[in-house]
Scaffold this active site. Structure first.
Site, mmCIF file in Angstrom:
data_model
loop_
_atom_site.group_PDB
_atom_site.id
_atom_site.type_symbol
_atom_site.label_atom_id
_atom_site.label_comp_id
_atom_site.label_asym_id
_atom_site.label_seq_id
_atom_site.Cartn_x
_atom_site.Cartn_y
_atom_site.Cartn_z
ATOM 1 N N CYS A 34 0.842 -1.204 0.000
ATOM 2 C CA CYS A 34 0.000 0.000 0.000
ATOM 3 C C CYS A 34 0.873 1.248 0.000
ATOM 4 O O CYS A 34 1.929 1.261 0.639
ATOM 5 C CB CYS A 34 -0.888 -0.027 1.245
ATOM 6 S SG CYS A 34 -2.087 1.305 1.309
ATOM 7 N N ASP A 52 7.781 29.845 -26.698
ATOM 8 C CA ASP A 52 8.884 30.490 -27.397
ATOM 9 C C ASP A 52 8.651 30.265 -28.893
ATOM 10 O O ASP A 52 7.929 29.330 -29.269
ATOM 11 C CB ASP A 52 10.207 29.871 -26.941
ATOM 12 C CG ASP A 52 11.392 30.430 -27.706
ATOM 13 O OD1 ASP A 52 11.468 31.660 -27.852
ATOM 14 O OD2 ASP A 52 12.220 29.629 -28.173
ATOM 15 N N ASP A 101 13.062 26.133 -25.584
ATOM 16 C CA ASP A 101 14.177 25.211 -25.819
ATOM 17 C C ASP A 101 15.545 25.862 -25.693
ATOM 18 O O ASP A 101 16.567 25.178 -25.811
ATOM 19 C CB ASP A 101 14.053 24.565 -27.202
ATOM 20 C CG ASP A 101 14.302 25.570 -28.329
ATOM 21 O OD1 ASP A 101 14.156 26.784 -28.080
ATOM 22 O OD2 ASP A 101 14.648 25.134 -29.437
ATOM 23 N N ASP A 141 15.585 30.582 -22.132
ATOM 24 C CA ASP A 141 14.245 30.212 -21.666
ATOM 25 C C ASP A 141 14.258 29.621 -20.257
ATOM 26 O O ASP A 141 13.192 29.451 -19.655
ATOM 27 C CB ASP A 141 13.614 29.181 -22.615
ATOM 28 C CG ASP A 141 13.321 29.765 -23.993
ATOM 29 O OD1 ASP A 141 13.030 30.972 -24.056
ATOM 30 O OD2 ASP A 141 13.388 29.014 -24.981
#
Length: 691
Positions: free
Chosen positions: A11, A398, A588, A592
């Site tokens: 669990c 972008d 990319d 960024d």
């Protein structure tokens, strides 16, 4: 740092509890348990003391260096089947004996009750051990304590048959649930397990082939990859050509044709023939190892819904236990009702109080969604980000390399009066033939079909202007508007919007060429599909207004142009403040990275820089916008299935609680209801794998 495989981890709550307890042990610097992959990652001083601690905390849980195979047909299954058959047969005998005269049946009735006690103890041995362990740790509301309490209470009421059935059928339900969980984990792990079991190394001296562990390969080793096998290390292709299936790392099922000297990333599958390669990077730093690590770590990052269910289960069970206790005591004490009747009703309520259907099916559903996304080329670093993807209200993109291909192409050729397009293009090629600039490459690509030959005797690059060349005794200039004014070239065209290359031959203006970044083929379709999902799109770019406007008009989205990295970051803060839903950013480039880190969900295209990928929450390994769309669709479908499971589990349990309160449900029905809803929820959760 060591990684071990865990068995008998039944669990997610057990995994959380065990991880929390191990973290408090002296000498443990790091510990992480993944319920989905059955792995324990730990950094500690003494692993033997950790093994002993695990044995004392969770006696059933074992850790090994290699995973153990799990089987459905185990001795436990045959014992359970035998006990069920024996119990059903004894029930028939008991009903037959009770119809006989008292003198002839007392001994046999007593014998059958002794048999029932034996069945109870054998079938409930794990429950009894678990309850004792829970009492030692002062945990009074786990499923083992509840089942033991309910069965003992049934004995006290004289309901021997139902007391035994509680333990016997609960044990059977737990076994079926355990098998379902193992099969679910196996299906998920098979889709995420990209590590080949062996590699075939070529001895360069004897030219013999030996099988070794992929982790033992070294840079420069020559290996052979047979058709249908997966490459275990990043390599360079030695032979002239070969075909590969790269679906495991890119999600793209179409064959990839490679030639000698090409880099072949690990995870590629050889097609049609045996292929010879040279190891470029060892396994530990290969593409496949990075992907495997990302998938493994993703299973430990919980979503808000998972955290809520874990917290909910912590309070839900004690509340239901208190309700059952009140149900057993209040009516008999205050309303002169039958103790036996109301205790029985309370036991029915206890039978459905176990929250396993929620606690297990919710994480299994998220793990299935993560695996489904990875099969399509999207690596999501946690179920928290998968859930965030399902709640997106706006995505910022972008431009270059994300919405566009990141390569320039000739958009149009506008000749001056008296010249043709082919003549302008041929002259432009003379000027750019020796240049490696992307614009020069776009002109070469556009001119590829023309059969012009030329002889360049002079060539120079003019900083900030363009290039000058002498070809076949003609002086050629190619560049921006400034080059025309610098060399006093008469021309009738100024201030052309976009990337433009003016062409001059022997001081005579021939015309100009429009250059543009090529839009990805799937970009318009993906943006339109996002709008249908009620997700807005905005383009954030460092390029000038004209190229951004051209792309935005084709896509039908808003845009912001001429942005520095800090400008993009500021706009991301504004978008997050204005939108009630989640905000994503897709990029990319190195510039960024700050915006990716700021977004609720940072999405990096797989061809991007390492720093962008490190800052991203989702990595699109095949660089495809369609994969991004599929990831969002998977996230939304996964969330729907998770909510279905929550509604299913709580709804059925609520029905049985009401039926138990009103006296319409028996203990038998409650047991089947509890086991049934857990199995249904697990089966529904596995649909996430098939999205």
């Amino acid at each position: 740092m060591q990684t071990f495989h865990i068995t008998n981890l039944e669990c997610p709550s057990y995994a959380d509890t065990l991880e929390h307890k191990l973290r408090s042990i002296k000498g443990v610097r790091f510990v992480q348990i993944s319920f989905a992959t059955n792995t324990l990652t730990i950094d500690c001083d003494d692993i033997e003391s950790i093994k002993q601690a695990i044995s004392s905390l969770e006696p059933k849980v074992k850790i090994t260096k290699k995973p153990k195979k799990s089987y459905i047909f185990t001795p436990q299954l045959f014992i359970l089947l035998g006990l069920i058959a024996l119990f059903l047969a004894s029930l028939g005998c008991m009903h037959w004996l009770t119809s006989l005269e008292q003198k002839t049946s007392d001994f046999w009735i007593f014998s059958i009750k002794l048999l029932w006690i034996l069945i109870y103890l054998v079938s409930g041995r794990n429950v009894i051990k678990g309850a004792i362990q829970s009492f030692k740790h002062k945990e009074f509301f786990d499923e083992n304590v509840l089942m033991l309490t309910a069965s003992i209470a049934a004995f006290c009421l004289g309901a021997w048959e139902e007391a035994v059935s509680i333990m016997l059928f609960f044990a059977t339900g737990e076994y079926l649930q355990e098998v379902s969980v193992k099969k679910s984990k196996q299906a998920i792990n098979e889709s995420a397990n990209l590590i080949p079991p062996k590699a075939h190394i070529i001895d360069t001296t004897t030219h013999q082939i030996h099988d070794i562990d992929p982790k033992d390969l070294a840079i420069g080793d020559h290996i052979i990859l047979y058709a249908g096998e997966m490459l275990s290390c990043d390599c360079v292709l030695i032979q002239e050509s070969a075909s590969f299936n790269t679906a495991a790392i890119s999600g793209e099922s179409l064959p990839v044709e490679s030639k000698q000297g090409d880099e072949i990333l690990s995870g590629a599958i050889a097609l049609n023939q045996a292929i010879t390669l040279q190891v470029l990077r060892p396994f530990a730093t290969s593409q496949i190892a990075k992907i495997a690590d990302l998938i493994a770590s993703a299973t430990t990052q919980k979503s808000p819904t998972e955290n809520f269910i874990t917290t909910f289960a912590r309070y839900y069970t004690p509340i239901v236990f208190a309700l059952a206790l009140a149900l057993a005591l209040i009516p008999p004490i205050f309303f002169d009702a039958s103790f036996e009747e109301w205790i029985y009703r309370a036991l029915v309520v206890l039978m459905v109080s176990c929250p396993c259907a929620l606690v297990i099916s919710v994480p299994i559903g998220y793990f299935g969604g993560l695996a489904a996304a990875s099969k399509r080329g999207a690596l999501i670093k946690g179920s928290n980000y998968l859930e965030a993807l399902s709640k997106l209200s706006i995505i910022a993109f972008d431009k270059t390399g994300t919405l566009t291909k990141g390569v320039f192409a000739v958009l149009d050729i506008i000749p001056n009066a008296g010249f043709s397009k082919d003549e302008v293009l041929a002259t432009a090629l003379c000027a750019h033939n020796l240049s490696n600039h992307p614009i020069a490459q776009s002109i070469k690509d556009a001119y590829h079909k023309l059969g012009h030959t030329h002889h360049i005797s002079e060539y120079e690059e003019l900083s900030g202007l363009g290039v000058r060349a002498v070809c076949d005794n003609h002086e050629i200039l190619a560049g921006n508007d400034k080059i025309l004014h610098t060399f006093d070239i008469a021309h009738n065209t100024c201030h052309v919007q976009g990337s433009v290359v003016h062409i001059v031959r022997d001081k005579q203006y021939l015309g100009y060429i429009l250059i543009a970044d090529v839009l990805k083929d799937e970009a318009p379709q993906v943006i339109n599909a996002l709008h249908k999902l009620h997700i807005d799109s905005i383009m954030l770019s460092g390029d000038g207004e004209y190229p951004c406007k051209q792309v935005a008009q084709k896509l039908g989205c808003s845009y912001r142009h001429s942005l520095l990295p800090q400008d993009k970051a500021q706009i991301m803060r504004e978008l997050k403040a204005k939108n009630s839903g989640k905000v994503a950013f897709v990029g990319d480039g190195i510039n960024d990275a700050p915006t990716l880190a700021l977004a609720d969900v940072g999405i990096a295209m797989g061809s991007g820089s390492d720093i962008s990928i490190q800052n991203a929450d989702v990595i699109i390994t095949n660089n495809s916008l369609k994969t991004l769309l599929q990831s969002i669709q998977i996230a939304k479908k996964t969330k729907t299935i998770i909510y279905q499971n929550i509604a299913l589990a709580l709804g059925i349990k609520a029905v049985f609680i009401v039926l138990g309160l009103c006296g319409f449900a028996t203990i038998w029905e409650a047991i089947f209801g509890d086991v049934g809803v857990a199995l249904l929820a697990l089966a529904n959760a596995m649909r996430c794998m098939r999205i």
